[in-house]
Design an enzyme around this catalytic site. Structure first.
Site, PDB file in Angstrom:
ATOM      1  N   ASP A 185      40.112  45.859  40.848  1.00  0.00           N
ATOM      2  CA  ASP A 185      41.303  45.814  41.716  1.00  0.00           C
ATOM      3  C   ASP A 185      40.928  45.591  43.184  1.00  0.00           C
ATOM      4  O   ASP A 185      41.147  46.447  44.049  1.00  0.00           O
ATOM      5  CB  ASP A 185      42.185  47.060  41.541  1.00  0.00           C
ATOM      6  CG  ASP A 185      43.076  46.955  40.300  1.00  0.00           C
ATOM      7  OD1 ASP A 185      42.808  46.080  39.448  1.00  0.00           O
ATOM      8  OD2 ASP A 185      44.033  47.743  40.169  1.00  0.00           O
ATOM      9  N   HIS A 211      44.127  43.866  37.942  1.00  0.00           N
ATOM     10  CA  HIS A 211      44.649  42.892  38.912  1.00  0.00           C
ATOM     11  C   HIS A 211      43.777  41.643  39.029  1.00  0.00           C
ATOM     12  O   HIS A 211      44.189  40.684  39.679  1.00  0.00           O
ATOM     13  CB  HIS A 211      44.843  43.542  40.284  1.00  0.00           C
ATOM     14  CG  HIS A 211      46.107  44.340  40.362  1.00  0.00           C
ATOM     15  ND1 HIS A 211      47.268  43.872  40.939  1.00  0.00           N
ATOM     16  CD2 HIS A 211      46.405  45.575  39.898  1.00  0.00           C
ATOM     17  CE1 HIS A 211      48.217  44.784  40.834  1.00  0.00           C
ATOM     18  NE2 HIS A 211      47.722  45.824  40.211  1.00  0.00           N
TER      19      HIS A 211
END
Length: 309
Positions: free
Chosen positions: A85, A118
């Site tokens: 992330d 992500h």
């Protein structure tokens, strides 16, 4: 500038990125090609030696990443393991991920970068990275170079055979580290299945496996963590993926620790961030830190949804 990044180029790029200045599109392409070469040789369960400093989500908060290096020590003086992330939500995803990838290419033995949920084409189109690339480069090429590179990131890491690090959590499809080693990771994060679970699951107070409110991955109880650690000779599962107000949080009777390294997440959550330092004998200590002093954030209209905090 040929398609070869020399050490001198890399040092110059790192210096530039440390000032929060983006590279050119061509430089990013060269960097990502070199990074693919390096990452393609790494395992789904990448072996890491201590001492190492373990970090959670960073989410494009570039100035806070600078603070992280100030508190934890510069790379390559300190060995780092980042659990994913790097992009979305913060205003400087481009500079943040470019710097971490440049450090990986320059000091491959000193820094490990894992994949987070992500680091995906689909998620980055919703939560900011895609739009930021468009805004900063005028086209989507840089977004494409990075999202193609994300497919190469290792899914998990194992510190000295004992501390298992990953972004999200455990999977009902996975009993052993060998199951993870056998996965084909060179793909977009799937919507379901073991690879998805490793990047999306969360520990929970309830025992067993549960349906995740995130819509991907599972929740898993202490019974699951204990069994997994015992089966695989592990002392700890270290993961990120969830905002914790103190920057780190123990659960499952210290079988699992959550580490979150984006202070005042989304520039409004008011949380501290933390790092976990593992010394030569795997003793851990946590360093907490607050946001870097801000000299005027850019006034960018935020259109990203608030789901998945």
């Amino acid at each position: 500038m040929e398609d070869k990044a020399t050490t001198k180029d890399l040092d110059q790029w790192i210096e530039q990125l440390n000032e929060c200045n983006q590279l050119t599109e061509t430089q990013v392409r060269t960097l990502c090609d070199k990074a693919k070469e390096i990452l393609s040789k790494e395992s789904n369960v990448q072996e890491v030696k201590c001492p190492v400093t373990v970090c959670g989500d960073v989410h494009g908060q570039f100035h806070d990443l600078m603070e992280l290096f100030r508190i934890g020590g510069k790379s390559p003086d300190t060995n780092y393991l980042f659990m994913g992330d790097y992009v979305d939500r913060g205003y400087y995803s481009v500079e943040t991920v470019t710097l971490l990838v440049a450090l990986k290419v320059r000091y491959r033995e000193r820094i490990t970068i894992l994949r987070g949920n992500h680091e995906s084409r689909q998620i980055t189109q919703v939560y900011g990275f895609y739009d930021e690339c468009l805004r900063k480069y005028g086209n989507a090429n840089v977004w494409k170079y990075f999202t193609d590179l994300f497919d190469y990131l290792p899914l998990t890491a194992l510190v000295d055979g004992q501390i298992f690090c990953l972004h999200g959590g455990l999977s009902p499809s996975i009993d052993s580290l060998d199951h993870i080693r056998a996965l084909d990771r060179l793909q977009e994060v799937p919507h379901e299945g073991p690879m998805c679970d490793l990047l999306w699951s969360d520990p929970d107070d309830r025992g067993g496996w549960g349906i995740s409110p995130r819509g991907a991955g599972y929740t898993f109880g202490q019974d699951i963590s204990e069994t997994f650690n015992n089966t695989n000779g592990l002392t700890l599962v270290s993961r990120a993926h969830q905002l914790v107000m103190e920057g780190y949080n123990w659960c499952h009777d210290r079988n699992v620790v959550t580490i979150f390294s984006a202070p005042n997440y989304c520039y409004r959550c008011g949380n501290q961030a933390a790092l976990m330092e593992l010394d030569d004998s795997l003793k851990f200590s946590f360093l907490q830190f607050d946001p870097a002093p801000r000299r005027g954030e850019p006034h960018v209209t935020r259109r990203t949804p608030d789901y998945f905090l």
